[in-house]
Design a protein around this motif. Structure first.
Motif, PDB file in Angstrom:
ATOM      1  N   LEU A  42       0.774  -1.037   0.084  1.00  8.53           N
ATOM      2  CA  LEU A  42      -0.051   0.154   0.109  1.00  8.53           C
ATOM      3  C   LEU A  42       0.870   1.472  -0.086  1.00  8.53           C
ATOM      4  CD1 LEU A  42      -2.814   0.974   0.049  1.00  8.53           C
ATOM      5  CD2 LEU A  42      -3.014   1.021   2.600  1.00  8.53           C
ATOM      6  N   HIS A  43       1.944   1.335   0.803  1.00  7.88           N
ATOM      7  CA  HIS A  43       2.706   2.367   0.880  1.00  7.88           C
ATOM      8  C   HIS A  43       3.433   2.499  -0.378  1.00  7.88           C
ATOM      9  CE1 HIS A  43       6.842   4.217   2.472  1.00  7.88           C
ATOM     10  NE2 HIS A  43       5.598   5.264   2.456  1.00  7.88           N
ATOM     11  N   LEU A  44       3.992   1.347  -0.950  1.00 13.87           N
ATOM     12  CA  LEU A  44       4.680   1.533  -2.520  1.00 13.87           C
ATOM     13  C   LEU A  44       3.816   2.129  -3.416  1.00 13.87           C
ATOM     14  CD1 LEU A  44       6.618  -1.902  -2.394  1.00 13.87           C
ATOM     15  CD2 LEU A  44       7.485   0.632  -2.247  1.00 13.87           C
ATOM     16  N   LEU A  45       2.346   1.668  -3.642  1.00 15.90           N
ATOM     17  CA  LEU A  45       1.444   2.128  -4.508  1.00 15.90           C
ATOM     18  C   LEU A  45       1.551   3.722  -4.298  1.00 15.90           C
ATOM     19  CD1 LEU A  45      -0.423   1.275  -6.742  1.00 15.90           C
ATOM     20  CD2 LEU A  45      -2.122   1.088  -5.032  1.00 15.90           C
ATOM     21  N   SER A  46       1.157   3.986  -2.984  1.00 15.80           N
ATOM     22  CA  SER A  46       1.025   5.455  -2.909  1.00 15.80           C
ATOM     23  C   SER A  46       1.929   6.161  -3.171  1.00 15.80           C
ATOM     24  CB  SER A  46       0.611   5.629  -1.142  1.00 15.80           C
ATOM     25  OG  SER A  46       0.860   6.935  -0.882  1.00 15.80           O
ATOM     26  N   MET A  47       3.319   5.824  -3.078  1.00 16.42           N
ATOM     27  CA  MET A  47       4.625   6.486  -3.538  1.00 16.42           C
ATOM     28  C   MET A  47       4.637   6.605  -5.057  1.00 16.42           C
ATOM     29  SD  MET A  47       7.766   5.693  -0.795  1.00 16.42           S
ATOM     30  CE  MET A  47       7.679   3.730  -0.923  1.00 16.42           C
ATOM     31  N   ILE A  48       4.342   5.387  -5.510  1.00 10.59           N
ATOM     32  CA  ILE A  48       4.341   5.511  -7.082  1.00 10.59           C
ATOM     33  C   ILE A  48       3.281   6.157  -7.621  1.00 10.59           C
ATOM     34  CG2 ILE A  48       3.885   4.136  -9.120  1.00 10.59           C
ATOM     35  CD1 ILE A  48       4.991   1.830  -7.284  1.00 10.59           C
ATOM     36  N   GLY A  52       2.877  10.424 -10.461  1.00 12.83           N
ATOM     37  CA  GLY A  52       2.130  10.726 -11.540  1.00 12.83           C
ATOM     38  C   GLY A  52       2.609   9.888 -12.793  1.00 12.83           C
ATOM     39  N   ALA A  53       2.576  10.646 -14.014  1.00 17.91           N
ATOM     40  CA  ALA A  53       2.714   9.962 -15.043  1.00 17.91           C
ATOM     41  C   ALA A  53       4.189   9.381 -15.239  1.00 17.91           C
ATOM     42  CB  ALA A  53       2.317  10.727 -16.423  1.00 17.91           C
ATOM     43  N   ALA A  54       5.133  10.162 -14.418  1.00 19.24           N
ATOM     44  CA  ALA A  54       6.468  10.068 -14.719  1.00 19.24           C
ATOM     45  C   ALA A  54       6.767   8.587 -14.235  1.00 19.24           C
ATOM     46  CB  ALA A  54       7.398  10.785 -14.099  1.00 19.24           C
ATOM     47  N   GLY A  55       6.293   8.125 -13.019  1.00 26.77           N
ATOM     48  CA  GLY A  55       6.510   6.934 -12.552  1.00 26.77           C
ATOM     49  C   GLY A  55       7.518   6.816 -11.679  1.00 26.77           C
ATOM     50  N   ALA A  56       8.055   5.655 -10.925  1.00 27.01           N
ATOM     51  CA  ALA A  56       9.037   5.937 -10.197  1.00 27.01           C
ATOM     52  C   ALA A  56       9.986   4.638 -10.400  1.00 27.01           C
ATOM     53  CB  ALA A  56       8.150   5.566  -8.420  1.00 27.01           C
ATOM     54  N   PRO A  64      13.024   5.316   1.074  1.00 23.54           N
ATOM     55  CA  PRO A  64      11.616   5.471   1.634  1.00 23.54           C
ATOM     56  C   PRO A  64      10.564   4.348   2.166  1.00 23.54           C
ATOM     57  CG  PRO A  64      11.679   6.704  -0.564  1.00 23.54           C
ATOM     58  CD  PRO A  64      13.007   5.639  -0.441  1.00 23.54           C
ATOM     59  N   SER A  65      10.883   3.358   1.616  1.00 20.71           N
ATOM     60  CA  SER A  65      10.109   2.433   2.099  1.00 20.71           C
ATOM     61  C   SER A  65      10.701   1.460   3.210  1.00 20.71           C
ATOM     62  CB  SER A  65       9.779   1.228   0.998  1.00 20.71           C
ATOM     63  OG  SER A  65      10.957   0.510   0.571  1.00 20.71           O
ATOM     64  N   SER A  87       5.103  -1.717 -15.413  1.00 24.20           N
ATOM     65  CA  SER A  87       6.453  -1.657 -15.211  1.00 24.20           C
ATOM     66  C   SER A  87       7.118  -1.309 -16.644  1.00 24.20           C
ATOM     67  CB  SER A  87       7.424  -2.916 -14.634  1.00 24.20           C
ATOM     68  OG  SER A  87       7.232  -3.885 -15.243  1.00 24.20           O
ATOM     69  N   GLU A  88       8.256  -0.707 -16.721  1.00 24.26           N
ATOM     70  CA  GLU A  88       9.025  -0.480 -17.855  1.00 24.26           C
ATOM     71  C   GLU A  88      10.381  -0.458 -17.668  1.00 24.26           C
ATOM     72  OE1 GLU A  88       9.782   3.561 -21.082  1.00 24.26           O
ATOM     73  OE2 GLU A  88       7.940   3.435 -19.486  1.00 24.26           O
ATOM     74  N   LYS A  89      11.159  -1.084 -18.411  1.00 23.84           N
ATOM     75  CA  LYS A  89      12.775  -1.222 -18.363  1.00 23.84           C
ATOM     76  C   LYS A  89      13.209  -0.153 -18.878  1.00 23.84           C
ATOM     77  CE  LYS A  89      15.995  -4.369 -17.057  1.00 23.84           C
ATOM     78  NZ  LYS A  89      16.483  -4.846 -16.096  1.00 23.84           N
ATOM     79  N   ARG A  90      14.107   0.505 -18.160  1.00 24.22           N
ATOM     80  CA  ARG A  90      14.826   1.797 -18.645  1.00 24.22           C
ATOM     81  C   ARG A  90      16.225   1.494 -18.151  1.00 24.22           C
ATOM     82  NH1 ARG A  90      10.976   6.785 -16.455  1.00 24.22           N
ATOM     83  NH2 ARG A  90       9.229   6.065 -17.382  1.00 24.22           N
ATOM     84  N   SER A  91      17.281   1.219 -19.197  1.00 17.11           N
ATOM     85  CA  SER A  91      18.416   0.869 -18.611  1.00 17.11           C
ATOM     86  C   SER A  91      18.662  -0.258 -17.886  1.00 17.11           C
ATOM     87  CB  SER A  91      19.123   2.142 -18.006  1.00 17.11           C
ATOM     88  OG  SER A  91      20.547   1.894 -17.798  1.00 17.11           O
ATOM     89  N   THR A  92      19.168  -0.080 -16.504  1.00 16.53           N
ATOM     90  CA  THR A  92      19.245  -1.258 -15.680  1.00 16.53           C
ATOM     91  C   THR A  92      18.058  -1.464 -14.858  1.00 16.53           C
ATOM     92  OG1 THR A  92      20.712  -0.272 -14.257  1.00 16.53           O
ATOM     93  CG2 THR A  92      21.698  -1.642 -15.951  1.00 16.53           C
ATOM     94  N   TRP A  93      17.219  -0.271 -14.546  1.00 16.26           N
ATOM     95  CA  TRP A  93      16.206  -0.238 -13.618  1.00 16.26           C
ATOM     96  C   TRP A  93      14.910  -0.522 -14.424  1.00 16.26           C
ATOM     97  CZ3 TRP A  93      17.508  -0.500  -8.872  1.00 16.26           C
ATOM     98  CH2 TRP A  93      18.911  -0.148  -8.273  1.00 16.26           C
ATOM     99  N   ALA A  94      14.112  -0.753 -13.321  1.00 16.45           N
ATOM    100  CA  ALA A  94      12.362  -0.931 -13.948  1.00 16.45           C
ATOM    101  C   ALA A  94      11.713   0.345 -13.094  1.00 16.45           C
ATOM    102  CB  ALA A  94      11.718  -2.285 -13.242  1.00 16.45           C
ATOM    103  N   TRP A  95      11.055   0.920 -14.062  1.00 14.06           N
ATOM    104  CA  TRP A  95      10.298   2.066 -13.764  1.00 14.06           C
ATOM    105  C   TRP A  95       8.912   1.649 -13.416  1.00 14.06           C
ATOM    106  CZ3 TRP A  95      11.699   7.122 -12.871  1.00 14.06           C
ATOM    107  CH2 TRP A  95      13.197   7.372 -12.927  1.00 14.06           C
ATOM    108  N   TYR A  96       7.943   2.039 -12.550  1.00 13.31           N
ATOM    109  CA  TYR A  96       6.388   1.500 -12.296  1.00 13.31           C
ATOM    110  C   TYR A  96       5.643   2.973 -12.405  1.00 13.31           C
ATOM    111  CZ  TYR A  96       8.316  -2.823 -11.115  1.00 13.31           C
ATOM    112  OH  TYR A  96       8.869  -4.168 -11.019  1.00 13.31           O
ATOM    113  N   SER A  97       4.419   2.498 -12.914  1.00 18.98           N
ATOM    114  CA  SER A  97       3.395   3.587 -12.647  1.00 18.98           C
ATOM    115  C   SER A  97       2.005   2.831 -12.494  1.00 18.98           C
ATOM    116  CB  SER A  97       3.513   4.329 -14.288  1.00 18.98           C
ATOM    117  OG  SER A  97       3.286   3.435 -15.221  1.00 18.98           O
TER     118      SER A  97
END
Length: 111
Positions: A42-48, A52-56, A64-65, A87-97
């Protein structure tokens, strides 16, 4: 006396249930609610959602978690499987929206 009681019950009581969704819908909605029943998710979803649209990026959610990167990734996988985030892979990290339609369906189910 019994006829009056039956008539009174029929006048005051609405049928129980919702015509907004059926059992299959309820099963699908329950997956989302189950995923959100965990405080970390729930906390992770709130942070994501706050990004906004940029994702985390996963890397931005670890500190923060208060959880390790593997633990955060595990919880994000559960949120993704429940359809609450993508999720979307950007370079070596995954971004979530957040999936706004999925959240809207959960809110609508609560009436």
């Amino acid at each position: 006396m019994m006829k009056k009681l039956v008539a009174t019950i029929a006048e005051c009581c609405e049928p129980v249930g919702s015509s907004r969704f059926d059992e299959a819908d309820a099963t699908e909605l329950a997956k989302g609610f189950h995923a959100l029943a965990d405080p970390v998710r729930l906390h992770l979803l709130s942070m994501i959602a706050a990004t906004g649209a940029a994702g985390a990026c996963v890397c931005d959610l670890v500190e923060p978690s208060g959880r390790s990167q593997p633990t955060v990734s595990h919880h994000l996988k559960i949120l993704r499987e429940a359809g609450l985030v993508v999720s979307e892979k950007r370079s070596t990290w995954a971004w979530y929206s957040v999936q706004p339609d999925r959240l809207a369906a959960l809110k609508a189910a609560l009436g």
